[in-house]
Scaffold this active site. Sequence first.
Site, PDB file in Angstrom:
ATOM      1  N   SER A 103      47.945  55.239  37.137  1.00 32.36           N
ATOM      2  CA  SER A 103      47.939  53.918  37.767  1.00 32.36           C
ATOM      3  C   SER A 103      47.026  52.934  37.046  1.00 32.36           C
ATOM      4  O   SER A 103      47.117  51.734  37.278  1.00 32.36           O
ATOM      5  CB  SER A 103      47.533  54.024  39.240  1.00 32.36           C
ATOM      6  OG  SER A 103      46.185  54.385  39.350  1.00 32.36           O
ATOM      7  N   LYS A 126      41.152  51.958  41.291  1.00 33.84           N
ATOM      8  CA  LYS A 126      41.877  50.684  41.254  1.00 33.84           C
ATOM      9  C   LYS A 126      40.939  49.573  40.801  1.00 33.84           C
ATOM     10  O   LYS A 126      39.726  49.738  40.796  1.00 33.84           O
ATOM     11  CB  LYS A 126      42.407  50.325  42.654  1.00 33.84           C
ATOM     12  CG  LYS A 126      43.473  51.267  43.203  1.00 33.84           C
ATOM     13  CD  LYS A 126      44.820  51.081  42.543  1.00 33.84           C
ATOM     14  CE  LYS A 126      45.852  52.077  43.019  1.00 33.84           C
ATOM     15  NZ  LYS A 126      45.578  53.476  42.655  1.00 33.84           N
TER      16      LYS A 126
END
Lengths: 133, 444
Positions: A44, A81
Amino acid sequence: MFSCPVPAGFPSPADDQLDAPFDLTQLLFRNPASTFLARVSGDSMTGAGIQPGDLVAVDRALRPGHGSIVVAVVEGEHTLKRLQLRAGQPWLVAENPRYPPLPVSRDMGLVVWGVVTHVIHSLSGNGTGAGRR
Amino acid sequence: MYALVDCNNFYVSCERVFAPQLEGRPVVVLSNNDGCLISRSDEAKALGLKMGEPYHLVRPLLEQHQVRVFSSNYALYGDMSRRVVQVLGTFAAGVEVYSIDEAFLDFRGMNLLAPDLMKYGRELRETVIKHTGIPVCVGIGPTKTLAKLANRLARRQRTTGVLVLATPAECEAALAQTAVADVWGIGRRYARKLLEMNIDTGAALAALPEPWLRRHLGGVVGQRLWRELHGQPCLDWNPAEWDDDGTQLSPGPASRHSVTCTRSFGRPQHEAAVLAEAVATFAAKAAVKLRRHGLAAHLVTVILGTDRYVPTAGPATRTAVVNLPDATSDTAVLTQAALRGLRQLARPGVAYHRAGILLSGLEPMGQVQLGLFSAPAADQQRRQQLMTTLDALNNRYGRPLVQLAAAVGVKSSAGQPLAPAWVGRSAHRSPRYTTGWNELWTVH
């Protein structure tokens, strides 16, 4: 008194001027008590240069801000993230178009475990640190 | 002033740092060999699970309430403890590590730097949890005994988690709320004696005259306790020392009277070869600890234990003491002595459940007095160098690479060492998140 074990002759004149060799942990662990190494799984964050199998140094002592790459806790899981503030609301944004950005709602609450300070990426392809048995 | 900082449900808290889904759920950690409960989350305590309860007895209850069970992971707990102590070191002039989850801080003169100790205590607490993830409680008082007492009371109020006993009135109020058995330094025997005399609280104990404590509670020890309860510090201060690079703390020199390494076996052992391998391994581990603290030992005690719950002819734990002519930290010499002790001790046919090594009669390495018949100094220096090399090699690879043959068990046909027969059960251990390269914590 015996710190210079030369059997005979003149002690090395450089002996007390030697610098210690570079110690990477000093660089990676600016705050050794609060910095943890983690292995990255998943893709990610590839857009930020963080590949699966890389190591990241995560410092809990740092205050996260707009643009920090963080380890956040979402639904009881640790997730890597980028933290963004959009019109005052925090978002957790992946650096990979395959994953949609996640708005952090008020009742969900933003829990940041720590702030990523470094990425260690091995070029030998077998993962950083994995060579050590 | 002194502070006592105590980690809440420490082992459970360590597990939660790396498994946030366990927050708010009942969790327990089992002792070595999955024997009994040694750490419980608040939720597990609320289910009525008690400290020290045998795992096999409470198993149905644990399953019924879906309690998450962990085997102990001392590699993780040790590393987290080191981190907590390191943070504490930034708040005080000195830290005395009392146990894996408790430390005293030297707050002498702190009132000048931080007039509001309550605020300072809260800041400390918030910093520890932010930096390490471990929740702590803080007790602050004029003596170590009163700081410990304040800490006990601080634990009751989890919201603030900090209690300061600054004035004599505050100390008295805290003593009145503390059962006499919970005063630090009052053992079970003294507690019973005091209760028989209707002395049931810390306040009642402190109200007795000093000579009474001296007479009835062990002479100087009783006198010291009286003074500590009255705010006059008289217990030793024995701070930990930082390594040269400021990353590792070692216990203060005087706090080490012995070095031990003991384990429960996975299953009872009666074979002489297996026992010898275990004892040799423990001796080598204890020797490493000894050298890490720059100490040498005069006495090697070998400990063997049979099952506590089975009535036997003799005592459940037997020991043999081997006296060394010169204090040493040499693995080979200590292992030889340990094996000699084992031969004296082990009775054929008896199944042992535990074994261990205790090294005592400690003195600083290098100050060793040479005996009349000891090896020449040059020889000893060479041995010391060999041990330094051994430690460096084993340190570098994170597990024993070079060992004495006595500590190495049977090899499989492929030449790989098999797991020793004496290794304990730890069926539910979490990964060594912070110390094992192959078990590192993972993020997605």
